[in-house]
Design a protein around this motif. Structure first.
Motif, PDB file in Angstrom:
ATOM      1  N   ARG A  47       0.851  -1.114   0.016  1.00  0.00           N
ATOM      2  CA  ARG A  47      -0.204   0.041  -0.028  1.00  0.00           C
ATOM      3  C   ARG A  47       0.822   1.239  -0.035  1.00  0.00           C
ATOM      4  O   ARG A  47       1.810   1.283   0.591  1.00  0.00           O
ATOM      5  CB  ARG A  47      -0.979   0.140   1.286  1.00  0.00           C
ATOM      6  CG  ARG A  47      -2.212  -0.868   1.310  1.00  0.00           C
ATOM      7  CD  ARG A  47      -2.618  -0.736   2.599  1.00  0.00           C
ATOM      8  NE  ARG A  47      -3.999  -1.807   2.725  1.00  0.00           N
ATOM      9  CZ  ARG A  47      -5.198  -1.102   2.438  1.00  0.00           C
ATOM     10  NH1 ARG A  47      -5.463   0.085   2.400  1.00  0.00           N
ATOM     11  NH2 ARG A  47      -6.240  -1.924   2.357  1.00  0.00           N
ATOM     12  N   PRO A  48       0.207   2.051  -0.650  1.00  0.00           N
ATOM     13  CA  PRO A  48       0.796   3.534  -0.399  1.00  0.00           C
ATOM     14  C   PRO A  48       0.921   4.055   1.163  1.00  0.00           C
ATOM     15  O   PRO A  48      -0.005   3.757   1.842  1.00  0.00           O
ATOM     16  CB  PRO A  48      -0.177   4.661  -0.924  1.00  0.00           C
ATOM     17  CG  PRO A  48      -0.687   3.687  -2.099  1.00  0.00           C
ATOM     18  CD  PRO A  48      -0.780   2.495  -1.505  1.00  0.00           C
ATOM     19  N   LEU A  49       1.701   4.734   1.463  1.00  0.00           N
ATOM     20  CA  LEU A  49       2.006   5.463   2.863  1.00  0.00           C
ATOM     21  C   LEU A  49       0.756   6.047   3.521  1.00  0.00           C
ATOM     22  O   LEU A  49       0.439   5.616   4.345  1.00  0.00           O
ATOM     23  CB  LEU A  49       2.862   6.842   2.656  1.00  0.00           C
ATOM     24  CG  LEU A  49       3.479   7.222   3.952  1.00  0.00           C
ATOM     25  CD1 LEU A  49       5.031   6.632   3.959  1.00  0.00           C
ATOM     26  CD2 LEU A  49       3.377   8.439   3.880  1.00  0.00           C
ATOM     27  N   LEU A  50      -0.001   6.798   2.548  1.00  0.00           N
ATOM     28  CA  LEU A  50      -1.360   7.380   3.063  1.00  0.00           C
ATOM     29  C   LEU A  50      -2.294   6.619   3.382  1.00  0.00           C
ATOM     30  O   LEU A  50      -3.045   6.620   4.059  1.00  0.00           O
ATOM     31  CB  LEU A  50      -1.816   8.707   2.102  1.00  0.00           C
ATOM     32  CG  LEU A  50      -0.863   9.667   2.048  1.00  0.00           C
ATOM     33  CD1 LEU A  50      -1.088  10.870   1.016  1.00  0.00           C
ATOM     34  CD2 LEU A  50      -0.505  10.401   3.387  1.00  0.00           C
ATOM     35  N   SER A  51      -2.291   5.350   2.504  1.00  0.00           N
ATOM     36  CA  SER A  51      -3.297   4.336   2.808  1.00  0.00           C
ATOM     37  C   SER A  51      -3.221   3.567   3.893  1.00  0.00           C
ATOM     38  O   SER A  51      -3.932   2.609   4.323  1.00  0.00           O
ATOM     39  CB  SER A  51      -3.706   3.629   1.469  1.00  0.00           C
ATOM     40  OG  SER A  51      -3.134   2.355   1.484  1.00  0.00           O
ATOM     41  N   VAL A  52      -1.877   3.483   4.486  1.00  0.00           N
ATOM     42  CA  VAL A  52      -1.453   2.785   6.007  1.00  0.00           C
ATOM     43  C   VAL A  52      -1.783   3.512   7.023  1.00  0.00           C
ATOM     44  O   VAL A  52      -2.161   3.115   8.101  1.00  0.00           O
ATOM     45  CB  VAL A  52       0.040   2.552   5.886  1.00  0.00           C
ATOM     46  CG1 VAL A  52       0.207   1.559   7.083  1.00  0.00           C
ATOM     47  CG2 VAL A  52       0.382   1.916   4.377  1.00  0.00           C
ATOM     48  N   GLN A  53      -1.813   4.907   6.915  1.00  0.00           N
ATOM     49  CA  GLN A  53      -2.012   5.739   8.066  1.00  0.00           C
ATOM     50  C   GLN A  53      -3.279   5.455   9.018  1.00  0.00           C
ATOM     51  O   GLN A  53      -3.259   5.270  10.135  1.00  0.00           O
ATOM     52  CB  GLN A  53      -2.040   7.396   7.576  1.00  0.00           C
ATOM     53  CG  GLN A  53      -2.303   8.404   8.867  1.00  0.00           C
ATOM     54  CD  GLN A  53      -1.079   8.337   9.720  1.00  0.00           C
ATOM     55  OE1 GLN A  53       0.073   8.161   9.193  1.00  0.00           O
ATOM     56  NE2 GLN A  53      -1.178   8.056  10.962  1.00  0.00           N
TER      57      GLN A  53
END
Length: 281
Positions: A47-53
């Protein structure tokens, strides 16, 4: 038991998350207990960083969570409340990105240009737009629709992509075609559930996990237990002190894992495995 391990590395989709992309109360509790026992919790995902947040916010651990994202193109510390702190990144070369975008355009694949701060896309048909919405729901991340003719125009900008994703039917077959069409060493091509990912040639979750552990966490990979389900977990499970494949994992991963859990992601495999390790202390 848990005391022989200094860290656990968790893949998210189809491993730690349910098939509806959620963390169950039992899974949240088990991961928090592991951290309280003094073991470093690391996330490692395509996943992209922002979708892990959102998952890091929900976990709400005591300290920021070291996270390998974009299938190894980037590592960051994610804070439950604050902004991410980028540690390492290894994006695509300009020439590779140009070739990949051209190939996607030629094949009619909807390609997305992924940066740590967000993803851009130019859907060309109604069908691509529909697919994209489904993908955005799964990833929990809105992509920016560009007015221009192609995401290729972004290559003129200051930042090269960490990865390029292409929505495609039969990703495994299409990934094989893409590998054959690209020059050797141009990119690492990964087949996912409903898309193909292109990352720099020597980038994978295992390699970035090793860099993260060596350079920033003072850990060796043989001090770590890793959980995964898919092709993109092969290197990570091979390098880890113990690699555990969930029951629903691909056979290719089960072959390289030290062991296969008796439970699937929807049976809370990670929670049960972590509980078992905590109990055997």
């Amino acid at each position: 038991g848990l005391s022989k391990w200094r860290a656990v590395a968790l893949d998210l989709d189809r491993t730690t998350l349910t098939s509806s992309h959620t963390l169950t109360p039992r899974t949240l509790a088990a991961i928090r207990q592991v951290e309280q026992a003094g073991v470093q919790v690391i996330l490692a995902t395509g996943r992209p960083l922002l979708s892990v947040q959102p998952y890091v916010t929900e976990l709400n651990l005591q300290r920021p969570v070291p996270t390998v994202c974009f299938n190894g193109a980037c590592a960051a510390l994610l804070d439950p409340q604050g902004a991410p702190h980028l540690l390492l990144s290894r994006g695509l070369s300009r020439s590779a990105a140009e070739r990949i975008i051209q190939m996607c355009d030629d094949r009619g694949w909807c390609a997305s240009y992924c940066l740590s701060r967000g993803t851009s896309v130019v859907p060309k048909t109604e069908l691509q737009e529909e697919w994209l919405r489904t993908f955005e729901e799964i990833e929990g991340l809105q992509q920016e629709r560009l007015d221009s003719g192609s995401i290729g125009e972004l290559l003129e900008g200051p930042e090269l992509p960490l990865k390029i994703t292409a929505l495609a039917e039969e990703p495994a077959q299409q990934a094989a075609k893409a590998r054959a069409m690209l020059p050797p060493g141009a990119a690492h091509v990964v087949a996912a559930e409903m898309h193909i990912e292109f990352i720099a040639a020597d980038v994978n979750k295992g390699d970035m996990l090793q860099r993260l552990c060596n350079d920033h966490l003072g850990l060796r990979l043989d001090e770590l237990v890793a959980f995964g389900d898919n092709f993109n977990d092969i290197e990570m499970l091979t390098l880890a002190g113990e690699g555990v494949a969930v029951q629903n994992a691909r056979d290719e991963l089960k072959k390289v894992a030290n062991r296969v859990s008796e439970w699937s992601n929807d049976e809370e495999a990670v929670a049960r495995e972590l509980e078992r390790m905590l109990e055997s202390e």
